[in-house]
Design a protein around this motif. Structure first.
Motif, mmCIF file in Angstrom:
data_model
loop_
_atom_site.group_PDB
_atom_site.id
_atom_site.type_symbol
_atom_site.label_atom_id
_atom_site.label_comp_id
_atom_site.label_asym_id
_atom_site.label_seq_id
_atom_site.Cartn_x
_atom_site.Cartn_y
_atom_site.Cartn_z
ATOM 1 N N ASN A 167 52.758 -13.750 -4.622
ATOM 2 C CA ASN A 167 52.724 -12.528 -5.115
ATOM 3 C C ASN A 167 53.938 -11.836 -4.725
ATOM 4 O OD1 ASN A 167 50.013 -11.862 -6.640
ATOM 5 N ND2 ASN A 167 49.691 -13.165 -4.830
ATOM 6 N N ASN A 168 54.763 -12.048 -3.849
ATOM 7 C CA ASN A 168 55.947 -11.280 -3.154
ATOM 8 C C ASN A 168 56.944 -11.601 -4.076
ATOM 9 O OD1 ASN A 168 54.658 -12.250 0.040
ATOM 10 N ND2 ASN A 168 54.893 -10.093 -0.735
ATOM 11 N N GLY A 169 57.956 -10.394 -3.936
ATOM 12 C CA GLY A 169 59.072 -10.651 -4.709
ATOM 13 C C GLY A 169 59.774 -9.141 -4.729
ATOM 14 N N MET A 170 60.681 -8.766 -5.520
ATOM 15 C CA MET A 170 61.250 -7.525 -5.625
ATOM 16 C C MET A 170 61.516 -6.768 -6.987
ATOM 17 S SD MET A 170 65.328 -8.719 -4.710
ATOM 18 C CE MET A 170 66.002 -6.767 -5.293
ATOM 19 N N LEU A 171 61.547 -5.605 -7.296
ATOM 20 C CA LEU A 171 61.979 -5.021 -8.448
ATOM 21 C C LEU A 171 63.493 -5.199 -9.018
ATOM 22 C CD1 LEU A 171 60.263 -1.781 -8.064
ATOM 23 C CD2 LEU A 171 59.861 -3.172 -9.764
ATOM 24 N N VAL A 172 63.753 -5.389 -9.999
ATOM 25 C CA VAL A 172 65.283 -5.577 -10.441
ATOM 26 C C VAL A 172 65.256 -4.587 -11.632
ATOM 27 C CG1 VAL A 172 66.879 -7.243 -11.726
ATOM 28 C CG2 VAL A 172 65.282 -8.173 -10.197
ATOM 29 N N VAL A 173 65.997 -3.588 -11.121
ATOM 30 C CA VAL A 173 66.152 -2.427 -12.024
ATOM 31 C C VAL A 173 67.504 -1.825 -12.521
ATOM 32 C CG1 VAL A 173 64.160 -1.540 -11.348
ATOM 33 C CG2 VAL A 173 66.335 -1.003 -10.263
ATOM 34 N N ASP A 174 68.646 -2.866 -11.922
ATOM 35 C CA ASP A 174 70.011 -2.333 -12.313
ATOM 36 C C ASP A 174 70.894 -3.612 -11.681
ATOM 37 O OD1 ASP A 174 69.914 -2.025 -9.662
ATOM 38 O OD2 ASP A 174 70.247 -0.148 -9.483
ATOM 39 N N ASN A 175 72.059 -3.597 -12.079
ATOM 40 C CA ASN A 175 73.031 -4.813 -11.692
ATOM 41 C C ASN A 175 72.884 -4.908 -10.007
ATOM 42 O OD1 ASN A 175 73.760 -4.961 -14.159
ATOM 43 N ND2 ASN A 175 75.614 -3.667 -14.044
ATOM 44 N N VAL A 176 72.888 -3.859 -9.135
ATOM 45 C CA VAL A 176 72.813 -4.017 -7.927
ATOM 46 C C VAL A 176 71.542 -4.905 -7.615
ATOM 47 C CG1 VAL A 176 72.542 -2.822 -5.733
ATOM 48 C CG2 VAL A 176 73.982 -1.927 -7.548
ATOM 49 N N SER A 177 70.345 -4.803 -7.654
ATOM 50 C CA SER A 177 69.364 -5.481 -7.557
ATOM 51 C C SER A 177 69.176 -6.740 -8.179
ATOM 52 C CB SER A 177 67.893 -4.636 -7.889
ATOM 53 O OG SER A 177 67.939 -4.114 -9.098
ATOM 54 N N LEU A 178 69.944 -6.761 -9.470
ATOM 55 C CA LEU A 178 69.779 -8.032 -9.985
ATOM 56 C C LEU A 178 70.682 -8.981 -9.231
ATOM 57 C CD1 LEU A 178 69.507 -10.034 -12.461
ATOM 58 C CD2 LEU A 178 71.811 -8.910 -13.566
ATOM 59 N N ARG A 179 72.076 -8.633 -8.497
ATOM 60 C CA ARG A 179 72.777 -9.383 -7.862
ATOM 61 C C ARG A 179 71.990 -9.574 -6.586
ATOM 62 N NH1 ARG A 179 77.728 -6.582 -4.512
ATOM 63 N NH2 ARG A 179 75.824 -5.834 -3.639
ATOM 64 N N ILE A 180 71.502 -8.831 -5.831
ATOM 65 C CA ILE A 180 70.744 -9.092 -4.594
ATOM 66 C C ILE A 180 69.818 -10.264 -4.869
ATOM 67 C CG2 ILE A 180 69.192 -8.199 -2.910
ATOM 68 C CD1 ILE A 180 70.537 -5.564 -3.262
ATOM 69 N N ALA A 181 68.938 -10.228 -5.828
ATOM 70 C CA ALA A 181 68.068 -11.154 -6.144
ATOM 71 C C ALA A 181 68.524 -12.518 -6.293
ATOM 72 C CB ALA A 181 66.933 -10.847 -7.354
ATOM 73 N N CYS A 182 69.567 -12.619 -7.252
ATOM 74 C CA CYS A 182 70.215 -13.773 -7.565
ATOM 75 C C CYS A 182 70.910 -14.649 -6.547
ATOM 76 C CB CYS A 182 71.024 -13.678 -8.939
ATOM 77 S SG CYS A 182 70.154 -13.192 -10.341
ATOM 78 N N ASP A 183 71.902 -13.570 -5.847
ATOM 79 C CA ASP A 183 72.257 -14.241 -4.606
ATOM 80 C C ASP A 183 71.566 -14.824 -3.627
ATOM 81 O OD1 ASP A 183 74.621 -13.347 -5.926
ATOM 82 O OD2 ASP A 183 75.192 -11.834 -4.667
ATOM 83 N N SER A 184 70.310 -14.154 -3.384
ATOM 84 C CA SER A 184 69.486 -14.508 -2.435
ATOM 85 C C SER A 184 68.883 -15.812 -2.529
ATOM 86 C CB SER A 184 68.270 -13.574 -2.221
ATOM 87 O OG SER A 184 67.588 -13.612 -3.320
ATOM 88 N N CYS A 185 68.768 -16.337 -3.571
ATOM 89 C CA CYS A 185 68.339 -17.682 -4.064
ATOM 90 C C CYS A 185 69.379 -18.527 -4.689
ATOM 91 C CB CYS A 185 67.448 -17.534 -5.328
ATOM 92 S SG CYS A 185 65.993 -16.822 -4.426
ATOM 93 N N LYS A 186 70.816 -18.011 -4.807
ATOM 94 C CA LYS A 186 71.967 -18.693 -5.096
ATOM 95 C C LYS A 186 71.775 -19.128 -6.659
ATOM 96 C CE LYS A 186 73.205 -20.732 -0.801
ATOM 97 N NZ LYS A 186 72.365 -19.819 0.081
ATOM 98 N N VAL A 187 71.376 -18.131 -7.423
ATOM 99 C CA VAL A 187 71.134 -18.308 -9.190
ATOM 100 C C VAL A 187 72.254 -17.484 -9.522
ATOM 101 C CG1 VAL A 187 69.762 -17.871 -10.923
ATOM 102 C CG2 VAL A 187 68.825 -18.572 -8.600
ATOM 103 N N ASP A 188 72.790 -18.179 -10.862
ATOM 104 C CA ASP A 188 73.949 -17.081 -11.357
ATOM 105 C C ASP A 188 73.153 -16.350 -12.479
ATOM 106 O OD1 ASP A 188 75.995 -16.437 -12.831
ATOM 107 O OD2 ASP A 188 76.540 -18.519 -13.676
ATOM 108 N N GLY A 189 73.254 -15.115 -12.161
ATOM 109 C CA GLY A 189 72.484 -14.211 -13.152
ATOM 110 C C GLY A 189 73.786 -13.325 -13.923
#
Length: 262
Positions: free
Chosen positions: A173-195
């Motif tokens: 169930n764990n995760g993080m909110l993605v609400v803007d470019n900053v959080s999008l980058r953090i989420a994608c970079d943490s998993c090495k995903v191109d967002g």
């Protein structure tokens, strides 16, 4: 991933406050979770109640849930008798009482679990079956039916699961909110995903669509290591007494699975 800054909307700002408060909370040791209410300043608990939390499942496999505890209550919720609690520990008692396996000739069933009563408090862990008898915390919230308050209600009652403490399989169930470019980058970079394709995408910032003075639809994105980037839609309806929620579905924007197994 290149970061492009955009004007932050009011709901994204509320989400960042919410995340900061929840990340600072010690979910291993607390008397109640009232301090979390600073994350949702437009929301208040019904008079006589306070925000609290408990684990649903067993000691090895559980999800943490929020609920409304009566202030000063000394009546502890015990879904099974104190005698049973002495003889069994952890998942064994829950599986026995939920009828998942027999005990010789004495087969325990789900009917052995007592329902939660308003005014009780919950300590530590109760089985999933027992947690289904605990009223949702939304039943005990009071807030004006405005876009900002409706968004905070969804944060507290829905998005909180991304940050609450979970155990073993509950960690899915764990995760993080993605609400803007900053959080999008953090989420994608943490998993090495191109967002990059979603930078400045208008689906990323949270939105609240007021259908009337009694109905609203909240849309928001979050990142989960087993589902990727998700966009959830939740309908909130104001009733004569209280509020209700309806899940309208989830859209997958980026598919991802970490391969982790709990």
């Amino acid at each position: 991933m290149e970061l492009k800054r955009t004007k932050r909307n009011q709901f994204a700002s509320s989400a960042h406050l919410f995340e900061r408060v929840f990340k600072k909370c010690n979910f291993n040791e607390f008397d109640n979770l009232t301090p979390l209410m600073v994350a949702v300043p437009r929301i208040h608990m019904r008079e006589g109640f306070e925000l609290d939390g408990y684990n649903a499942g067993d000691r090895r496999n559980a999800v943490m849930k929020l609920y409304a505890s009566k202030i000063g209550s000394t009546d502890r919720y015990l879904p099974v008798s104190a005698e049973d609690m002495k003889h069994f520990k952890g998942r064994v008692i829950w599986r026995k009482l939920e009828g998942l396996f027999p005990n010789g000739k004495n087969v325990e069933t789900r009917s052995a679990i007592k329902a939660f009563k308003e005014g009780q408090f919950i300590h530590n862990t109760v089985p999933h079956e027992a947690s289904r008898t605990v009223p949702p915390v939304l039943d005990y919230l009071e807030f004006p039916f405005t876009p900002g308050a409706v968004w905070e209600a969804v944060l507290l009652t829905e998005a909180s699961r991304l940050y609450l403490k979970h155990v073993w399989h509950g960690c899915y169930n764990n995760g993080m909110l993605v609400v803007d470019n900053v959080s999008l980058r953090i989420a994608c970079d943490s998993c090495k995903v191109d967002g990059k394709a979603f930078t400045n995408d208008n689906r990323i910032p949270p939105s609240v669509e007021m259908l009337s003075d009694k109905e609203a639809i909240v849309r928001y994105c979050y990142w989960n290591e087993w589902h990727g980037l998700q966009r959830a839609s939740v309908k909130v309806v104001r009733k004569r007494k209280g509020y209700v929620k309806e899940h309208l579905g989830t859209e997958t924007l980026i598919e991802y699975h970490s391969g982790k197994r709990y």
